[in-house]
Design a protein around this motif. Sequence first.
Motif, PDB file in Angstrom:
ATOM      1  N   PHE A 326      13.049   2.031  62.046  1.00  0.00           N
ATOM      2  CA  PHE A 326      12.797   3.239  61.722  1.00  0.00           C
ATOM      3  C   PHE A 326      12.572   4.092  62.873  1.00  0.00           C
ATOM      4  CE2 PHE A 326      10.944   1.690  57.405  1.00  0.00           C
ATOM      5  CZ  PHE A 326      12.133   1.496  56.983  1.00  0.00           C
ATOM      6  N   ILE A 327      13.188   5.242  62.846  1.00  0.00           N
ATOM      7  CA  ILE A 327      12.833   6.255  64.046  1.00  0.00           C
ATOM      8  C   ILE A 327      12.361   7.463  63.333  1.00  0.00           C
ATOM      9  CG2 ILE A 327      13.668   7.643  65.828  1.00  0.00           C
ATOM     10  CD1 ILE A 327      16.202   5.852  66.141  1.00  0.00           C
ATOM     11  N   TYR A 328      11.218   8.123  63.583  1.00  0.00           N
ATOM     12  CA  TYR A 328      10.617   8.936  62.922  1.00  0.00           C
ATOM     13  C   TYR A 328       9.997   9.826  64.193  1.00  0.00           C
ATOM     14  CZ  TYR A 328       6.135   6.493  63.603  1.00  0.00           C
ATOM     15  OH  TYR A 328       5.313   5.714  64.381  1.00  0.00           O
ATOM     16  N   THR A 329       9.384  11.108  63.529  1.00  0.00           N
ATOM     17  CA  THR A 329       8.585  11.897  64.448  1.00  0.00           C
ATOM     18  C   THR A 329       7.120  11.666  63.924  1.00  0.00           C
ATOM     19  OG1 THR A 329       8.844  13.693  62.643  1.00  0.00           O
ATOM     20  CG2 THR A 329      10.320  13.800  64.807  1.00  0.00           C
ATOM     21  N   ASP A 330       6.381  11.841  65.137  1.00  0.00           N
ATOM     22  CA  ASP A 330       5.015  11.359  64.820  1.00  0.00           C
ATOM     23  C   ASP A 330       4.042  12.958  64.844  1.00  0.00           C
ATOM     24  OD1 ASP A 330       4.832  12.567  67.452  1.00  0.00           O
ATOM     25  OD2 ASP A 330       4.323  10.540  68.460  1.00  0.00           O
ATOM     26  N   GLN A 331       2.824  12.508  64.910  1.00  0.00           N
ATOM     27  CA  GLN A 331       2.187  13.974  64.726  1.00  0.00           C
ATOM     28  C   GLN A 331       2.201  14.864  65.651  1.00  0.00           C
ATOM     29  OE1 GLN A 331      -1.881  12.340  63.851  1.00  0.00           O
ATOM     30  NE2 GLN A 331      -1.648  11.900  61.713  1.00  0.00           N
ATOM     31  N   LYS A 332       2.650  14.479  66.928  1.00  0.00           N
ATOM     32  CA  LYS A 332       2.971  15.393  67.987  1.00  0.00           C
ATOM     33  C   LYS A 332       4.326  16.052  68.013  1.00  0.00           C
ATOM     34  CE  LYS A 332      -0.293  13.148  70.908  1.00  0.00           C
ATOM     35  NZ  LYS A 332      -0.528  12.285  72.195  1.00  0.00           N
ATOM     36  N   GLY A 333       5.004  15.453  67.132  1.00  0.00           N
ATOM     37  CA  GLY A 333       6.633  16.011  66.951  1.00  0.00           C
ATOM     38  C   GLY A 333       7.513  15.216  67.840  1.00  0.00           C
ATOM     39  N   GLU A 334       6.918  14.147  68.496  1.00  0.00           N
ATOM     40  CA  GLU A 334       7.785  13.327  69.167  1.00  0.00           C
ATOM     41  C   GLU A 334       8.355  12.205  68.725  1.00  0.00           C
ATOM     42  OE1 GLU A 334       5.056  12.408  72.647  1.00  0.00           O
ATOM     43  OE2 GLU A 334       5.008  14.259  73.438  1.00  0.00           O
ATOM     44  N   LEU A 335       9.719  11.648  69.110  1.00  0.00           N
ATOM     45  CA  LEU A 335      10.336  10.524  68.441  1.00  0.00           C
ATOM     46  C   LEU A 335       9.259   9.402  68.774  1.00  0.00           C
ATOM     47  CD1 LEU A 335      13.946  10.772  69.466  1.00  0.00           C
ATOM     48  CD2 LEU A 335      12.900  11.431  67.399  1.00  0.00           C
ATOM     49  N   ALA A 336       9.308   8.376  67.769  1.00  0.00           N
ATOM     50  CA  ALA A 336       8.349   7.010  67.840  1.00  0.00           C
ATOM     51  C   ALA A 336       9.255   6.287  66.583  1.00  0.00           C
ATOM     52  CB  ALA A 336       7.086   7.476  66.862  1.00  0.00           C
ATOM     53  N   VAL A 337       9.149   5.017  67.115  1.00  0.00           N
ATOM     54  CA  VAL A 337       9.771   4.033  66.320  1.00  0.00           C
ATOM     55  C   VAL A 337       8.825   2.839  65.362  1.00  0.00           C
ATOM     56  CG1 VAL A 337      11.689   4.107  67.646  1.00  0.00           C
ATOM     57  CG2 VAL A 337       9.926   2.361  68.378  1.00  0.00           C
ATOM     58  N   TRP A 338       9.390   2.228  64.494  1.00  0.00           N
ATOM     59  CA  TRP A 338       8.586   1.336  63.806  1.00  0.00           C
ATOM     60  C   TRP A 338       9.521   0.071  63.520  1.00  0.00           C
ATOM     61  CZ3 TRP A 338       9.398  -1.451  59.300  1.00  0.00           C
ATOM     62  CH2 TRP A 338       8.352  -2.128  58.867  1.00  0.00           C
ATOM     63  N   PHE A 339       9.546  -1.161  63.299  1.00  0.00           N
ATOM     64  CA  PHE A 339      10.497  -1.849  63.151  1.00  0.00           C
ATOM     65  C   PHE A 339       9.722  -3.341  62.410  1.00  0.00           C
ATOM     66  CE2 PHE A 339       9.960  -2.597  67.634  1.00  0.00           C
ATOM     67  CZ  PHE A 339       9.605  -3.745  67.771  1.00  0.00           C
ATOM     68  N   SER A 340      10.515  -3.758  61.548  1.00  0.00           N
ATOM     69  CA  SER A 340      10.194  -5.138  61.155  1.00  0.00           C
ATOM     70  C   SER A 340       9.649  -6.041  62.188  1.00  0.00           C
ATOM     71  CB  SER A 340      11.312  -5.860  60.067  1.00  0.00           C
ATOM     72  OG  SER A 340      11.641  -4.729  59.264  1.00  0.00           O
ATOM     73  N   PRO A 341       8.451  -6.757  62.142  1.00  0.00           N
ATOM     74  CA  PRO A 341       8.093  -8.023  63.146  1.00  0.00           C
ATOM     75  C   PRO A 341       9.192  -9.045  63.181  1.00  0.00           C
ATOM     76  CG  PRO A 341       6.419  -7.540  61.623  1.00  0.00           C
ATOM     77  CD  PRO A 341       7.362  -6.649  60.981  1.00  0.00           C
ATOM     78  N   SER A 342      10.177  -9.251  62.296  1.00  0.00           N
ATOM     79  CA  SER A 342      11.371 -10.269  62.361  1.00  0.00           C
ATOM     80  C   SER A 342      12.363  -9.733  63.231  1.00  0.00           C
ATOM     81  CB  SER A 342      11.720 -10.649  60.964  1.00  0.00           C
ATOM     82  OG  SER A 342      11.998  -9.454  60.206  1.00  0.00           O
ATOM     83  N   LEU A 343      12.373  -8.577  63.603  1.00  0.00           N
ATOM     84  CA  LEU A 343      13.529  -7.823  64.397  1.00  0.00           C
ATOM     85  C   LEU A 343      13.061  -8.012  65.795  1.00  0.00           C
ATOM     86  CD1 LEU A 343      16.175  -6.310  63.725  1.00  0.00           C
ATOM     87  CD2 LEU A 343      15.097  -4.349  63.683  1.00  0.00           C
ATOM     88  N   GLN A 344      11.940  -8.364  66.079  1.00  0.00           N
ATOM     89  CA  GLN A 344      11.285  -8.405  67.587  1.00  0.00           C
ATOM     90  C   GLN A 344      12.454  -8.854  68.689  1.00  0.00           C
ATOM     91  OE1 GLN A 344       8.263  -6.765  69.089  1.00  0.00           O
ATOM     92  NE2 GLN A 344      10.032  -7.060  70.715  1.00  0.00           N
ATOM     93  N   ASP A 345      12.764 -10.181  68.111  1.00  0.00           N
ATOM     94  CA  ASP A 345      13.614 -11.208  68.922  1.00  0.00           C
ATOM     95  C   ASP A 345      15.176 -10.437  68.783  1.00  0.00           C
ATOM     96  OD1 ASP A 345      14.385 -11.759  66.335  1.00  0.00           O
ATOM     97  OD2 ASP A 345      14.244 -13.828  66.921  1.00  0.00           O
ATOM     98  N   LYS A 346      15.505  -9.503  68.225  1.00  0.00           N
ATOM     99  CA  LYS A 346      16.895  -9.203  68.175  1.00  0.00           C
ATOM    100  C   LYS A 346      17.042  -7.878  68.990  1.00  0.00           C
ATOM    101  CE  LYS A 346      18.356 -11.002  63.719  1.00  0.00           C
ATOM    102  NZ  LYS A 346      19.436 -12.029  64.384  1.00  0.00           N
ATOM    103  N   ILE A 347      16.095  -7.332  69.545  1.00  0.00           N
ATOM    104  CA  ILE A 347      16.116  -5.969  70.540  1.00  0.00           C
ATOM    105  C   ILE A 347      16.079  -6.381  71.744  1.00  0.00           C
ATOM    106  CG2 ILE A 347      14.577  -3.749  71.094  1.00  0.00           C
ATOM    107  CD1 ILE A 347      13.017  -4.147  68.588  1.00  0.00           C
ATOM    108  N   SER A 348      17.488  -5.812  72.359  1.00  0.00           N
ATOM    109  CA  SER A 348      17.722  -6.486  73.804  1.00  0.00           C
ATOM    110  C   SER A 348      17.375  -5.413  74.890  1.00  0.00           C
ATOM    111  CB  SER A 348      19.334  -6.766  73.736  1.00  0.00           C
ATOM    112  OG  SER A 348      20.117  -5.545  73.323  1.00  0.00           O
ATOM    113  N   GLU A 349      17.144  -3.831  74.201  1.00  0.00           N
ATOM    114  CA  GLU A 349      16.667  -3.169  75.243  1.00  0.00           C
ATOM    115  C   GLU A 349      16.061  -1.725  74.355  1.00  0.00           C
ATOM    116  OE1 GLU A 349      20.263  -0.185  76.301  1.00  0.00           O
ATOM    117  OE2 GLU A 349      20.454  -2.126  77.036  1.00  0.00           O
TER     118      GLU A 349
END
Length: 349
Positions: A326-349
């Motif tokens: 997920f890509i969302y805007t945080d309380q400061k209006g800036e881009l932030a991300v959240w992802f499933s813990p099981s996705l950690q090893d699939k993130i290459s950059e």
Amino acid sequence: MDDKQKKRLYWQVPLLLLLIIGTVWVIKNQRDMPYQTDEGFIFGTTYKITYQHTDNLKSKIEAELKKVDQALSMFNEKSIISKINQGEHYIPKTPEGDMFLEVYELAEKISKDTDGAFDITVAPLVNAWGFGFKQGEMPTQHQIDSILQFVGYDKVSYFTERGGRGLGKRDPRVMLDCSAIAKGYGCDVVARFLEKQGISNYMVMIGGEVVTKGINPTRLPWRIGVTKPIDDTLGIQQENQTVLNVTDKAMATSGNYRNFYYKGGKKYAHTIDPATGRPIQHSLLSATVLAKDCATADAFATSFMVMGMERARQLLDKHPELMAYFIYTDQKGELAVWFSPSLQDKISE
């Protein structure tokens, strides 16, 4: 070593050598086999399909995509979904009819699973807000309430009768729209076709929906970018937020950063909440979902955009087979991300 053991050994050694030679030949043949890449236009968007095979299969692949179009395209007046929207009820016993029914049943299942966040009857609301194939003024609350009377997945039901099959609608104004699942399903259909040809290395991409298997032409896992959600209705700006290693998985992304409009200084997203009849208003900008099949990933990506971060994460807890980014805007209006813990090893950059 007795004679029986010697005879068995004499048989085993040649067989073992034959197996080794055969394995080496298969590996070498696979390494030498070229990759084909086909590109084109389908479902109102582009497609790109890369697969390892000696022959180019574009004409056969497009024949499969045409079946999906004949089943699910609202812009094809002769498609099954168009005929149902025009008042017909029966679903033909054809490959296209089977495709339509498969998608309808999956859509109904996910609608129930998401408490109606995913709903293939939402088209009239989408059109009323100025999207789809109509451009209109911002609807009034009275107009929204009127439309909501014939929006809802529970207003459509499947039936069988005298050997036939069809869909019944509580209100003739109910309109089906499978655009939030059709591209993903199209990817699945092509992937099934490639599997039947014995192809084990491929990538199927229609719009932002993807199915992969095996390895890419550089003999590495398939890597797919997740686009940074920048307001860009023309789709010119293509900057990746991250890149995922996606192999033997399906992936779909839904977001509001390319399909929106401004009126009265306010931004209206294209994703409509079927419960309120209004465009969503929350911090989630983009939802990427990985699943076993692309139709499922496509539908859940749309569902999560409707639900927002909190509800989406609660639903993910009930579906460990799904992975989300997920890509969302945080309380400061800036881009932030959240992802499933099981996705950690699939993130290459």
